[in-house]
Design an enzyme around this catalytic site. Structure first.
Site, PDB file in Angstrom:
ATOM      1  N   ASP A  17       0.853  -1.184   0.000  1.00  0.00           N
ATOM      2  CA  ASP A  17       0.000   0.000   0.000  1.00  0.00           C
ATOM      3  C   ASP A  17       0.895   1.242   0.000  1.00  0.00           C
ATOM      4  O   ASP A  17       1.989   1.229   0.568  1.00  0.00           O
ATOM      5  CB  ASP A  17      -0.889   0.050   1.242  1.00  0.00           C
ATOM      6  CG  ASP A  17      -1.684  -1.227   1.428  1.00  0.00           C
ATOM      7  OD1 ASP A  17      -2.213  -1.737   0.433  1.00  0.00           O
ATOM      8  OD2 ASP A  17      -1.773  -1.713   2.572  1.00  0.00           O
ATOM      9  N   ASP A  73      -1.856  -2.803  -4.209  1.00  0.00           N
ATOM     10  CA  ASP A  73      -2.890  -3.171  -3.252  1.00  0.00           C
ATOM     11  C   ASP A  73      -3.684  -1.916  -2.909  1.00  0.00           C
ATOM     12  O   ASP A  73      -4.353  -1.351  -3.756  1.00  0.00           O
ATOM     13  CB  ASP A  73      -2.268  -3.825  -2.018  1.00  0.00           C
ATOM     14  CG  ASP A  73      -3.310  -4.519  -1.150  1.00  0.00           C
ATOM     15  OD1 ASP A  73      -4.441  -4.725  -1.608  1.00  0.00           O
ATOM     16  OD2 ASP A  73      -2.985  -4.847   0.007  1.00  0.00           O
ATOM     17  N   ASP A 118      -4.635   2.412   3.875  1.00  0.00           N
ATOM     18  CA  ASP A 118      -5.356   1.503   4.757  1.00  0.00           C
ATOM     19  C   ASP A 118      -5.258   1.988   6.201  1.00  0.00           C
ATOM     20  O   ASP A 118      -4.195   2.441   6.649  1.00  0.00           O
ATOM     21  CB  ASP A 118      -4.794   0.092   4.661  1.00  0.00           C
ATOM     22  CG  ASP A 118      -5.221  -0.636   3.393  1.00  0.00           C
ATOM     23  OD1 ASP A 118      -5.923  -0.011   2.571  1.00  0.00           O
ATOM     24  OD2 ASP A 118      -4.854  -1.803   3.230  1.00  0.00           O
ATOM     25  N   ARG A 120     -13.913   1.298  -2.530  1.00  0.00           N
ATOM     26  CA  ARG A 120     -13.341   1.537  -1.201  1.00  0.00           C
ATOM     27  C   ARG A 120     -12.927   2.989  -1.032  1.00  0.00           C
ATOM     28  O   ARG A 120     -11.744   3.304  -0.954  1.00  0.00           O
ATOM     29  CB  ARG A 120     -12.156   0.617  -0.936  1.00  0.00           C
ATOM     30  CG  ARG A 120     -12.467  -0.850  -1.042  1.00  0.00           C
ATOM     31  CD  ARG A 120     -11.255  -1.708  -0.712  1.00  0.00           C
ATOM     32  NE  ARG A 120     -11.545  -3.123  -0.897  1.00  0.00           N
ATOM     33  CZ  ARG A 120     -10.658  -4.110  -0.683  1.00  0.00           C
ATOM     34  NH1 ARG A 120      -9.437  -3.813  -0.294  1.00  0.00           N
ATOM     35  NH2 ARG A 120     -11.001  -5.366  -0.874  1.00  0.00           N
TER      36      ARG A 120
END
Length: 428
Positions: free
Chosen positions: A209, A248, A252, A304
């Protein structure tokens, strides 16, 4: 953000020295009113990161703990440790660069006989079923571990990282893991590129990420640009019938992380973008994952934005732009025990994308949404979703709280300010 009262701003500016943190205040376009960016702290009331003592990063750093960095090794050393520190990133730094300045290719990380050609030959579904395993999978894991050592930068507690001008970090995973009190501002974080995707029998799994907040508290992320750089996942080859993705997540927030404010940032051209809470069974996240997302520009994020499990997300005054209906799934993912409170956000959706697609249900019960504008008009997005998905309906109530926040603007006014003031390279 709206400016703090003039009397407070004047008094703070008069008193400011490097040992007295300056609470960030901004002009109408989101630009700061003070130039000592490293010593600025999060303003009172500015999102969840301002709760329970606030977020100051390295504002009180001693002179010897103020660093300027221009290489990967300098950056890694400067952000380590837990005493207060300010780190100014002075130029573009590529993670995949050796200490002598030479580039590191994916093949240079490979060990134990790994090659993509050999991996594809070994795990072709024509003769292999299920998740990859055995010597070549072990070699892939070892090669991936070599890349991780190079590209992952672990940020210590009480740290402020600030880009100087148009500074950019390419190929890095900025990892804020189990620490408290971190500020990252005015940086472009691009192309966290995975050299060694794994085959799980059904799809390709990528690892890195751009930025991860894991188990950490009091984190302020401001005026960042997060993107995939020159690597476009949609243009990658297809192996075993599945796209060979290289990225990815963008950002996050996971593993009981808490008290996070994400503001005035620009996130562009990504698939699995903002994942907050990484498992339906991660019950230890209950009461955590309190995140504020405000005044950000989110452009062509496929899904997302955010997807939330367990957390309390306050999502207000953001601008969402989607230009390709073939690469859009949803924006607000309502997961298990999630509380998303969405206020006065703007969506610009390409033809063929109905407002009902903004929301998707992943086992949640409700979303509290008001004041959303879609393509120039006010739309009750939850009602649109419910009409299109009667079997997976959501209530307009959630159990969580919005937390502290600055005044919430009408969506059109916020849109104008976000388009002028979001992203990196604007704080001078």
């Amino acid at each position: 953000m709206l400016s703090i009262p003039l009397s407070i701003a004047i008094a703070t500016a008069v008193a400011f020295t490097p040992s007295v943190p300056f609470r960030a205040s901004e002009h109408a376009d989101g630009a700061p009113v003070a130039s000592e960016l490293g010593h600025q702290v999060l303003a009172d009331g500015d999102g969840w990161a301002s709760a329970d003592g606030g977020t100051t990063g390295g504002a009180n750093a001693a002179p010897e703990d103020v660093h300027e960095v221009s290489t990967r090794d300098e950056l890694a050393a400067a952000v380590a440790g837990n005493k207060p520190k300010i780190v100014y990133v002075k130029q573009h730094i590529d993670a995949n660069t050796a200490s002598d300045g030479s580039p590191i290719a994916c093949e240079d990380y490979a060990v134990d006989g790994y090659s993509l050609a050999a991996y594809l030959a070994a795990f072709d579904p024509l003769h292999w079923t299920g998740t990859a395993s055995g010597p070549l999978e072990d070699a892939r894991k070892a090669s991936s571990a070599n890349q991780r050592k190079q590209i992952r930068i672990d940020v210590g507690a009480n740290t402020t990282i600030v880009g100087v001008g148009d500074a950019q970090l390419t190929g890095f995973t900025l990892n804020i893991d189990r620490v408290d009190n971190v500020i990252v501002r005015n940086l472009q974080l691009s192309d966290a590129y995975d050299c060694f995707p794994a085959w799980n029998g059904d799809t390709w799994k990528t690892e890195w990420d751009n930025l991860v907040v894991s188990g950490s508290t009091h984190v302020w992320l401001d005026h960042l640009t997060l993107d995939d750089g020159g690597t476009v996942d949609a243009e990658q080859p297809v192996y075993f019938g599945k796209p060979f993705l290289r990225h990815d997540g963008l950002l996050d927030v996971v593993r009981q992380a808490d008290l996070v404010t994400i503001s005035w940032s620009r996130m562009v051209g990504h698939d699995k973008s903002l994942l907050w809470g990484n498992g339906d069974g991660a019950t230890r996240d209950r009461g955590k994952l309190r995140v504020t997302l405000h005044h950000n520009e989110l452009v062509d994020l496929e899904q997302r934005a955010p997807r939330v499990r367990f957390g309390q997300a306050h999502v207000y005054n953001n601008v969402y732009k989607v230009s390709n209906p073939d690469h859009y799934q949803y924006s607000w993912g309502v997961g298990v025990e999630s509380s998303i409170i969405a206020r006065n956000n703007t969506f610009e959706l390409a033809a063929g994308i109905p407002p009902a697609r903004i929301i998707q249900n992943f086992g949640g019960t409700g979303i509290d949404e008001e004041g959303t504008w879609v393509n120039g008009r006010h739309v009750n997005v939850l009602a649109a979703y419910t009409s299109a998905n009667p079997a997976a309906s959501l209530t307009p109530e959630v159990s969580g709280l919005p937390g502290p926040h600055l005044p919430i603007e009408p969506a059109p006014a916020a849109r104008n300010r976000v388009e002028r003031g979001a992203g990196s390279g604007l704080l001078r």
